[in-house]
Design a protein around this motif. Structure first.
Motif, PDB file in Angstrom:
ATOM      1  N   ASP A   1       0.859  -1.186   0.000  1.00 47.81           N
ATOM      2  CA  ASP A   1       0.000   0.000   0.000  1.00 47.81           C
ATOM      3  C   ASP A   1       0.892   1.232   0.000  1.00 47.81           C
ATOM      4  N   TYR A   2       0.305   2.369  -0.336  1.00 49.68           N
ATOM      5  CA  TYR A   2       1.023   3.633  -0.184  1.00 49.68           C
ATOM      6  C   TYR A   2       0.951   4.098   1.266  1.00 49.68           C
ATOM      7  N   MET A   3      -0.260   4.001   1.839  1.00 54.25           N
ATOM      8  CA  MET A   3      -0.500   4.430   3.210  1.00 54.25           C
ATOM      9  C   MET A   3      -1.503   3.500   3.862  1.00 54.25           C
ATOM     10  N   THR A   4      -1.433   3.373   5.166  1.00 53.85           N
ATOM     11  CA  THR A   4      -2.416   2.594   5.908  1.00 53.85           C
ATOM     12  C   THR A   4      -3.614   3.489   6.228  1.00 53.85           C
ATOM     13  N   PRO A   5      -4.760   2.903   6.597  1.00 57.35           N
ATOM     14  CA  PRO A   5      -5.936   3.719   6.902  1.00 57.35           C
ATOM     15  C   PRO A   5      -5.703   4.751   8.004  1.00 57.35           C
ATOM     16  N   ASP A   6      -4.760   4.479   8.908  1.00 57.00           N
ATOM     17  CA  ASP A   6      -4.494   5.441   9.980  1.00 57.00           C
ATOM     18  C   ASP A   6      -3.391   6.424   9.630  1.00 57.00           C
ATOM     19  N   GLY A   7      -2.971   6.457   8.354  1.00 55.03           N
ATOM     20  CA  GLY A   7      -2.056   7.485   7.894  1.00 55.03           C
ATOM     21  C   GLY A   7      -0.580   7.149   7.932  1.00 55.03           C
ATOM     22  N   LYS A   8      -0.219   5.897   8.181  1.00 53.51           N
ATOM     23  CA  LYS A   8       1.189   5.518   8.191  1.00 53.51           C
ATOM     24  C   LYS A   8       1.692   5.325   6.762  1.00 53.51           C
ATOM     25  N   LEU A   9       2.846   5.884   6.449  1.00 53.83           N
ATOM     26  CA  LEU A   9       3.435   5.745   5.116  1.00 53.83           C
ATOM     27  C   LEU A   9       4.141   4.396   4.995  1.00 53.83           C
ATOM     28  N   VAL A  10       3.681   3.580   4.053  1.00 52.70           N
ATOM     29  CA  VAL A  10       4.259   2.239   3.874  1.00 52.70           C
ATOM     30  C   VAL A  10       4.671   1.997   2.421  1.00 52.70           C
TER      31      VAL A  10
ATOM     32  N   HIS B   1      -8.335   4.354  -1.539  1.00 56.67           N
ATOM     33  CA  HIS B   1      -6.934   4.258  -1.944  1.00 56.67           C
ATOM     34  C   HIS B   1      -5.995   4.983  -1.002  1.00 56.67           C
ATOM     35  N   LEU B   2      -6.414   6.118  -0.478  1.00 58.31           N
ATOM     36  CA  LEU B   2      -5.606   6.886   0.466  1.00 58.31           C
ATOM     37  C   LEU B   2      -6.505   7.393   1.584  1.00 58.31           C
ATOM     38  N   PRO B   3      -6.011   7.437   2.823  1.00 55.93           N
ATOM     39  CA  PRO B   3      -6.822   8.017   3.896  1.00 55.93           C
ATOM     40  C   PRO B   3      -7.007   9.514   3.664  1.00 55.93           C
TER      41      PRO B   3
ATOM     42  N   ARG C   1       8.906  12.839   0.276  1.00 54.21           N
ATOM     43  CA  ARG C   1       8.182  14.001  -0.209  1.00 54.21           C
ATOM     44  C   ARG C   1       6.785  14.137   0.404  1.00 54.21           C
ATOM     45  N   VAL C   2       6.149  13.011   0.703  1.00 50.98           N
ATOM     46  CA  VAL C   2       4.790  13.052   1.232  1.00 50.98           C
ATOM     47  C   VAL C   2       4.767  13.311   2.737  1.00 50.98           C
ATOM     48  N   LYS C   3       5.776  12.855   3.437  1.00 52.16           N
ATOM     49  CA  LYS C   3       5.785  12.968   4.906  1.00 52.16           C
ATOM     50  C   LYS C   3       5.517  14.380   5.402  1.00 52.16           C
TER      51      LYS C   3
END
Length: 425
Positions: free
Chosen positions: A212-221, A381-383, A419-421
Motif C-alpha cells: 500500500d502507499y499508506m495505511t488507513p491510519d495514515g502511516k506511510l508504507v 486508496h488513500l486516507p 516528499r509526502v511525509k
C-alpha cells in the motif's frame, strides 16, 4: 462511474422507502441539490423509476437540481457555498477524495438528525465507506454511489491462448505474459493495460502482495516490501512489453477501445465498465468480458484478505444550510433500501450490500455477486487528510518513474515517502 444497461425492468419495482411524516412547514418548500448530472439521472430516470417521487408527494417539497459535468466544478461550487454565512444549497454530493478534515468540518454532523429520524439499516452499508466520513467520532455523510475496481478479462483471449483463470498473484503475472503476443496481421495484443494516473489502479495489484502507499491510519508504507515488490513486477512487465509502450499516457477511452477490439486482455477498471466492454455493437467480443477479484500472492492466501480499491460519493448537508430536517429526510429516502435499489436500476453503484441480492438487480448486473463481495471488503486508496491530492500526485509521479525504469523502484518509493511525509502535518 458508469450506467448499467437499462433493461426492460418494471419501473415501479423498486418503490421508495417509507419515511417519517414531515412537519407542516415543509409544504411548498424547495430543496436545492448540488452534484453531477449523472446523480440527478440516477435518482430520477430509468428502469428503477424516480426515487424522489413519493418523497416529493408526501412532503409537498420540490427539488431544484444544480448539476455539472465536471467533478472539480462540483466541489469548487460546493466548498465555496459552505464557506459563506448562508447558502442556498441544501444537499450536496461529496467525493471521498474531498472528504478531508477541513472540508468535513463544513458539513453538518448527522448524529443528531439520525436520533430524530433514524437511517434505515445503517449496518447494511459497506464498512469501508463509512469510516472515512467520520470526524471526531461524528458521521458527516451517507455513501450513495461507488465505483469499485476489479480485474476485467477477455475470456475469449484466455481460451485462444490456452490460459487458465489465475488463482494467485503469481499466476496472474504469468497469464499477463502469455496473453501478450502479436497477431499474424501485425496487431499487438497486450497482456495487461490500465491507466497510470490513478493510485487506485496500482494499489489493486499492490494489495495482492500486502502493499500500500499508506495505511488507513495514515502511516506511510510505500517504501515497504509489499509495494516495492509490486512495482518491481510491473517494471519487469513494462520492460517485457506486457504493458503498452505509452503506459504513462494511455487514457481510459483508449483502454476501452483496446479491450473491445481484443488488443488488450486484462485491465483494471470499475465493475461497471463491463457493460461498455460487453456491448455487442462495439466489437466482436461482446458478452465475453468477465470480472475477477485480484488473487493474493500464494504466501498470503488465507492469511490476508484482499482489499479492493473504491471511490465513492456521499450525500452531505452544509452546516450553513437552512432546511436541515427536510434535507436529512431526502437523504434518508435516497439512501434507504428502496431508494438504493431504484437508483441502482437506473445505473448507480449501490452502496448497500443487500441491494446486490435483489433479483431485478441480478438480472441487470450479471456481475452483481462479484461486485458485492468486492465492495464489502473494499477500502479507499488513500486516507483522508488535507494534502491528500498533492500526496496522490507525488505517489503517481514516483510510481511511474519506477515502472518506466527512470528510477530504481526502492529509490522511487523512498523518495515518495520523503516528499509526502511533510504533507501529513
Amino acid at each position: 462511474m458508469h450506467a448499467i444497461t437499462r433493461r426492460s425492468l418494471l419501473a415501479g419495482s423498486a418503490g421508495v422507502a417509507a419515511f417519517s411524516a414531515l412537519p407542516a412547514f415543509a409544504q411548498g418548500k424547495t430543496l436545492t441539490a448540488l452534484g453531477h448530472r449523472v446523480h440527478q439521472t440516477c435518482a430520477t430516470t430509468g428502469p428503477g423509476g424516480d426515487a424522489t417521487e413519493a418523497w416529493r408527494k408526501q412532503s409537498g417539497a420540490s427539488i431544484n437540481w444544480v448539476t455539472f459535468g465536471d467533478n472539480n466544478a462540483i466541489h469548487e461550487r460546493l466548498l465555496r457555498e459552505v464557506a459563506l454565512g448562508e447558502t442556498s444549497i441544501d444537499v450536496g454530493y461529496l467525493l471521498n477524495g474531498r472528504a478531508v478534515p477541513r472540508n468535513l468540518k463544513l458539513f453538518e454532523p448527522l448524529d443528531g438528525l439520525m436520533k430524530e429520524a433514524a437511517l434505515e439499516a445503517p449496518e447494511d452499508f459497506a464498512p469501508g465507506l463509512i469510516e472515512p466520513l467520520k470526524l471526531d467520532g461524528a458521521l458527516h455523510g451517507i455513501p450513495v454511489r461507488h465505483a469499485t475496481n476489479a480485474l476485467i478479462y477477455n475470456e475469449a483471449l484466455l481460451e485462444e491462448r490456452g490460459v487458465k483463470l489465475p488463482t494467485s498473484f503469481e499466476e496472474l503475472v504469468e497469464a499477463a505474459r502469455k496473453l501478450t503476443f502479436k497477431r499474424d496481421d501485425g496487431t499487438q495484443v497486450y497482456g495487461l493495460a490500465f491507466t497510470a494516473v490513478f493510485a487506485s489502479n496500482f494499489l489493486t495489484l499492490a494489495r495482492c502482495l500486502g502493499g500500500d502507499y499508506m495505511t488507513p491510519d495514515g502511516k506511510l508504507v510505500a517504501a515497504e516490501p509489499g509495494m516495492v515488490k509490486a512495482l518491481t513486477v510491473l517494471a519487469e512487465l513494462y520492460k517485457a512489453g506486457v504493458l503498452p509502450r505509452n503506459f504513462a499516457t494511455v487514457n481510459n477511452e483508449e483502454i476501452t477501445t483496446w479491450m473491445q477490439q481484443g488488443r488488450a486482455a486484462l485491465t483494471i477498471n470499475p465493475f461497471a465498465r463491463l457493460v461498455t466492454y460487453n456491448d455487442p455493437s462495439k466489437g466482436k467480443y461482446g458478452g465475453r468480458f468477465k470480472s475477477l477479484l485480484p488473487p493474493m500472492a500464494a504466501d498470503l492466501a488465507g492469511k490476508m484478505a484482499f482489499a479492493p480499491t473504491v471511490e465513492y460519493w456521499s450525500l452531505v448537508i452544509p452546516k450553513n444550510a437552512k432546511q436541515k430536517p427536510l434535507s436529512w429526510d431526502l437523504i434518508r429516502t435516497l439512501s434507504s433500501k428502496a431508494g438504493t435499489k431504484a437508483m441502482a436500476l437506473n445505473g448507480n453503484g449501490p452502496t448497500r450490500i443487500s441491494t446486490y441480492a435483489d433479483p431485478a438487480l441480478i438480472a441487470a448486473m450479471p456481475y452483481a455477486a462479484d461486485e458485492a463481495a468486492a465492495l464489502k471488503a473494499s477500502r479507499i486508496h488513500l486516507p483522508a487528510f488535507d494534502e491528500q491530492a498533492r500526496a496522490h500526485d507525488i505517489f503517481i509521479e514516483e510510481t511511474q518513474a519506477a515502472v518506466l525504469g527512470i528510477k530504481p523502484v526502492q529509490q522511487a518509493m523512498d523518495d515518495a515517502v520523503r516528499r509526502v511525509k511533510p504533507l501529513l502535518g
